[in-house]
Design a protein around this motif. Structure first.
Motif, PDB file in Angstrom:
ATOM      1  N   SER A 106       0.903  -2.015  -0.305  1.00 49.62           N
ATOM      2  CA  SER A 106      -0.138  -0.010  -0.071  1.00 49.62           C
ATOM      3  C   SER A 106       0.583   1.805  -0.480  1.00 49.62           C
ATOM      4  N   CYS A 107       1.974   1.540  -0.778  1.00 45.83           N
ATOM      5  CA  CYS A 107       3.117   2.528  -1.013  1.00 45.83           C
ATOM      6  C   CYS A 107       1.765   4.386  -1.479  1.00 45.83           C
ATOM      7  N   PHE A 108       1.183   3.090  -2.473  1.00 45.29           N
ATOM      8  CA  PHE A 108       0.630   3.930  -4.113  1.00 45.29           C
ATOM      9  C   PHE A 108       1.368   4.720  -4.977  1.00 45.29           C
ATOM     10  N   SER A 109       2.951   3.416  -4.381  1.00 52.07           N
ATOM     11  CA  SER A 109       3.478   4.792  -5.392  1.00 52.07           C
ATOM     12  C   SER A 109       3.392   4.597  -7.196  1.00 52.07           C
ATOM     13  N   CYS A 110       2.546   2.678  -7.135  1.00 45.09           N
ATOM     14  CA  CYS A 110       2.240   2.801  -9.090  1.00 45.09           C
ATOM     15  C   CYS A 110       1.324   4.510  -8.852  1.00 45.09           C
ATOM     16  N   LYS A 111       0.346   4.742  -8.174  1.00 44.94           N
ATOM     17  CA  LYS A 111      -0.714   6.110  -8.425  1.00 44.94           C
ATOM     18  C   LYS A 111       0.402   7.645  -8.386  1.00 44.94           C
ATOM     19  N   LEU A 112       1.022   7.475  -8.258  1.00 43.85           N
ATOM     20  CA  LEU A 112       1.680   8.750  -7.666  1.00 43.85           C
ATOM     21  C   LEU A 112       1.369   9.562  -9.211  1.00 43.85           C
ATOM     22  N   LYS A 113       0.750  10.945  -9.159  1.00 43.84           N
ATOM     23  CA  LYS A 113       0.955  11.378 -10.157  1.00 43.84           C
ATOM     24  C   LYS A 113       2.420  12.072 -10.746  1.00 43.84           C
ATOM     25  N   ASN A 114       2.826  11.507 -11.604  1.00 47.38           N
ATOM     26  CA  ASN A 114       3.900  11.633 -12.932  1.00 47.38           C
ATOM     27  C   ASN A 114       5.071  11.040 -12.260  1.00 47.38           C
ATOM     28  N   TYR A 138       4.617   5.423 -12.219  1.00 49.06           N
ATOM     29  CA  TYR A 138       3.387   5.422 -12.086  1.00 49.06           C
ATOM     30  C   TYR A 138       2.740   3.623 -13.082  1.00 49.06           C
ATOM     31  N   GLY A 139       1.729   2.754 -12.349  1.00 50.08           N
ATOM     32  CA  GLY A 139       0.983   1.695 -12.760  1.00 50.08           C
ATOM     33  C   GLY A 139       2.126   0.875 -13.156  1.00 50.08           C
ATOM     34  N   ARG A 140       3.137   0.772 -12.452  1.00 52.29           N
ATOM     35  CA  ARG A 140       4.376  -0.718 -12.027  1.00 52.29           C
ATOM     36  C   ARG A 140       4.577  -0.819 -10.853  1.00 52.29           C
ATOM     37  N   CYS A 141       4.169  -1.766 -10.127  1.00 53.34           N
ATOM     38  CA  CYS A 141       4.738  -2.167  -8.740  1.00 53.34           C
ATOM     39  C   CYS A 141       6.708  -1.379  -8.159  1.00 53.34           C
ATOM     40  N   SER A 142       6.435  -0.665  -7.394  1.00 51.10           N
ATOM     41  CA  SER A 142       8.209  -0.645  -7.070  1.00 51.10           C
ATOM     42  C   SER A 142       8.661  -1.092  -6.467  1.00 51.10           C
ATOM     43  N   LEU A 143       8.120  -2.321  -5.510  1.00 50.34           N
ATOM     44  CA  LEU A 143       8.572  -2.799  -4.462  1.00 50.34           C
ATOM     45  C   LEU A 143       9.898  -3.693  -5.366  1.00 50.34           C
ATOM     46  N   THR A 181      -4.198 -19.994  -2.377  1.00 54.57           N
ATOM     47  CA  THR A 181      -3.474 -20.066  -1.211  1.00 54.57           C
ATOM     48  C   THR A 181      -2.938 -18.602  -0.981  1.00 54.57           C
ATOM     49  N   GLY A 182      -2.390 -18.177   0.944  1.00 58.09           N
ATOM     50  CA  GLY A 182      -2.303 -16.782   0.018  1.00 58.09           C
ATOM     51  C   GLY A 182      -0.752 -16.590   0.161  1.00 58.09           C
ATOM     52  N   GLU A 183       0.132 -17.311  -0.604  1.00 59.86           N
ATOM     53  CA  GLU A 183       1.444 -16.649  -1.604  1.00 59.86           C
ATOM     54  C   GLU A 183       0.799 -16.325  -2.446  1.00 59.86           C
ATOM     55  N   LEU A 184      -0.477 -17.044  -3.474  1.00 60.56           N
ATOM     56  CA  LEU A 184      -0.977 -16.494  -4.750  1.00 60.56           C
ATOM     57  C   LEU A 184      -1.877 -15.210  -4.541  1.00 60.56           C
ATOM     58  N   ARG A 185      -2.181 -15.225  -3.225  1.00 62.75           N
ATOM     59  CA  ARG A 185      -3.091 -13.868  -3.627  1.00 62.75           C
ATOM     60  C   ARG A 185      -1.758 -12.726  -3.162  1.00 62.75           C
ATOM     61  N   SER A 186      -0.807 -13.319  -2.870  1.00 59.77           N
ATOM     62  CA  SER A 186      -0.153 -11.665  -2.378  1.00 59.77           C
ATOM     63  C   SER A 186       0.634 -11.784  -3.941  1.00 59.77           C
ATOM     64  N   PHE A 187       0.833 -12.472  -4.714  1.00 56.93           N
ATOM     65  CA  PHE A 187       1.448 -12.259  -6.075  1.00 56.93           C
ATOM     66  C   PHE A 187       0.025 -11.821  -6.555  1.00 56.93           C
ATOM     67  N   LEU A 188      -0.972 -12.095  -6.506  1.00 59.28           N
ATOM     68  CA  LEU A 188      -2.064 -12.026  -7.425  1.00 59.28           C
ATOM     69  C   LEU A 188      -2.415 -10.108  -6.635  1.00 59.28           C
ATOM     70  N   GLU A 189      -1.934  -9.665  -5.750  1.00 61.95           N
ATOM     71  CA  GLU A 189      -2.124  -8.306  -4.750  1.00 61.95           C
ATOM     72  C   GLU A 189      -1.181  -7.577  -5.847  1.00 61.95           C
ATOM     73  N   ARG A 190      -0.025  -7.791  -6.353  1.00 62.94           N
ATOM     74  CA  ARG A 190       0.873  -7.937  -7.049  1.00 62.94           C
ATOM     75  C   ARG A 190       0.882  -7.334  -8.339  1.00 62.94           C
ATOM     76  N   LEU A 191       0.686  -8.538  -8.225  1.00 65.95           N
ATOM     77  CA  LEU A 191       0.463  -8.234 -10.206  1.00 65.95           C
ATOM     78  C   LEU A 191      -0.648  -7.426 -10.267  1.00 65.95           C
ATOM     79  N   LEU A 192      -1.662  -7.544  -9.835  1.00 65.12           N
ATOM     80  CA  LEU A 192      -3.152  -6.538 -10.732  1.00 65.12           C
ATOM     81  C   LEU A 192      -2.866  -5.362  -9.744  1.00 65.12           C
ATOM     82  N   PHE A 193      -2.811  -4.844  -8.973  1.00 66.95           N
ATOM     83  CA  PHE A 193      -3.272  -3.693  -8.137  1.00 66.95           C
ATOM     84  C   PHE A 193      -2.656  -2.544  -8.861  1.00 66.95           C
TER      85      PHE A 193
END
Ligand SMILES: Cc1cc2nc3c(=O)[nH]c(=O)nc-3n(C[C@H](O)[C@H](O)[C@H](O)COP(=O)(O)O)c2cc1C
Length: 213
Positions: free
Chosen positions: A49-57, A61-66, A95-107
């Motif tokens: 939930s760092c919201f780096s992928c939503k930061l204006k300019n 943006y649009g990419r997970c920065s972790l 599985t929990g690991e897959l949920r974590s993966f999907l959060e990172r993939l989709l958000f």
């Protein structure tokens, strides 16, 4: 064609792994190049939930920065032509690991604009393979509640998605070693011999579809 395959089971070569392998064979039979990733071999977190992928300019943006073991996997998915994901059902979900993966993939792709559009601009075919201890009756419920919801999310962000599942899977090689009176070992072994090969054929066909057939 490049197919990315994500195994969300901790057991690399058990039910989920075997079905993923059949699907890879199906894709390979039509010339697809496949890359298999075992999530449980990687060190990573879900979305923080760092919201780096939503930061204006923002440069991300649009990419997970972790930055962790999932980073190169997410980059490879951007380059692939199709995506296959497998998971056992754990407590009525993936599985929990897959949920974590999907959060990172989709958000990272979800844009917080009025249209709630996606930054993933191409459309790719996606497949899901689920395995479970439960029988067909329970699977029908999972289908309505979980599988169709997952298909909807994947379709929205990535592209057309199909799912298959295997029920009453073999959980152990030797049931006599475990407290497992709830199950009939002979029926499970019979099912492994007679039904599981049919599940593998369905997985093979899913792989063929993912290869563009
Ligand atoms: C922690 C845990 C929770 C599980 N929860 C469920 C469940 O809610 N429903 C179900 O049908 N099977 C459940 N199972 C059984 C697995 O989904 C099933 O054995 C699956 O085929 C295992 O996949 P694998 O062989 O790739 O490891 C559970 C297994 C474990 C270890």
């Amino acid at each position: 064609m490049k197919l990315m395959v994500i195994n969300g089971s901790p057991r690399k070569n058990w039910n989920t792994g075997m079905l993923l392998k059949s699907a890879m064979d199906g894709a390979g039979a039509h010339g697809s190049e496949t890359r298999l990733v075992h999530l449980y071999e990687l060190n990573y977190k879900g979305c923080i939930s760092c919201f780096s992928c939503k930061l204006k300019n923002g440069k991300n943006y649009g990419r997970c920065s972790l930055s962790d073991d999932l980073t190169p996997v997410l980059r490879d998915i951007e380059e692939c032509d199709s995506l296959l994901i497998g998971s056992p059902i754990y407590f009525g979900d993936v599985t929990g690991e897959l949920r974590s993966f999907l959060e990172r993939l989709l958000f990272q792709y979800l844009e917080y604009n009025r249209q709630r559009s996606s930054t993933f601009k191409k459309r790719i075919r996606c497949g899901f393979i689920y395995t479970m201890n439960a029988g067909e009756d329970q699977a029908e419920i999972y289908k309505e509640v979980i599988f169709s919801r997952m298909e909807g999310v994947m379709r929205r962000f990535l592209g057309e998605t199909r799912s298959i599942y295997a029920t009453e899977t073999l959980q152990f090689d030797d049931y006599s070693l475990y407290v497992s009176d709830a199950f009939d070992p002979e029926a499970r072994l019979r099912r492994r011999k007679e039904e599981f090969p049919k599940d593998c054929s369905k997985a093979f066909e899913l792989g063929e579809w993912l290869a563009g057939e």
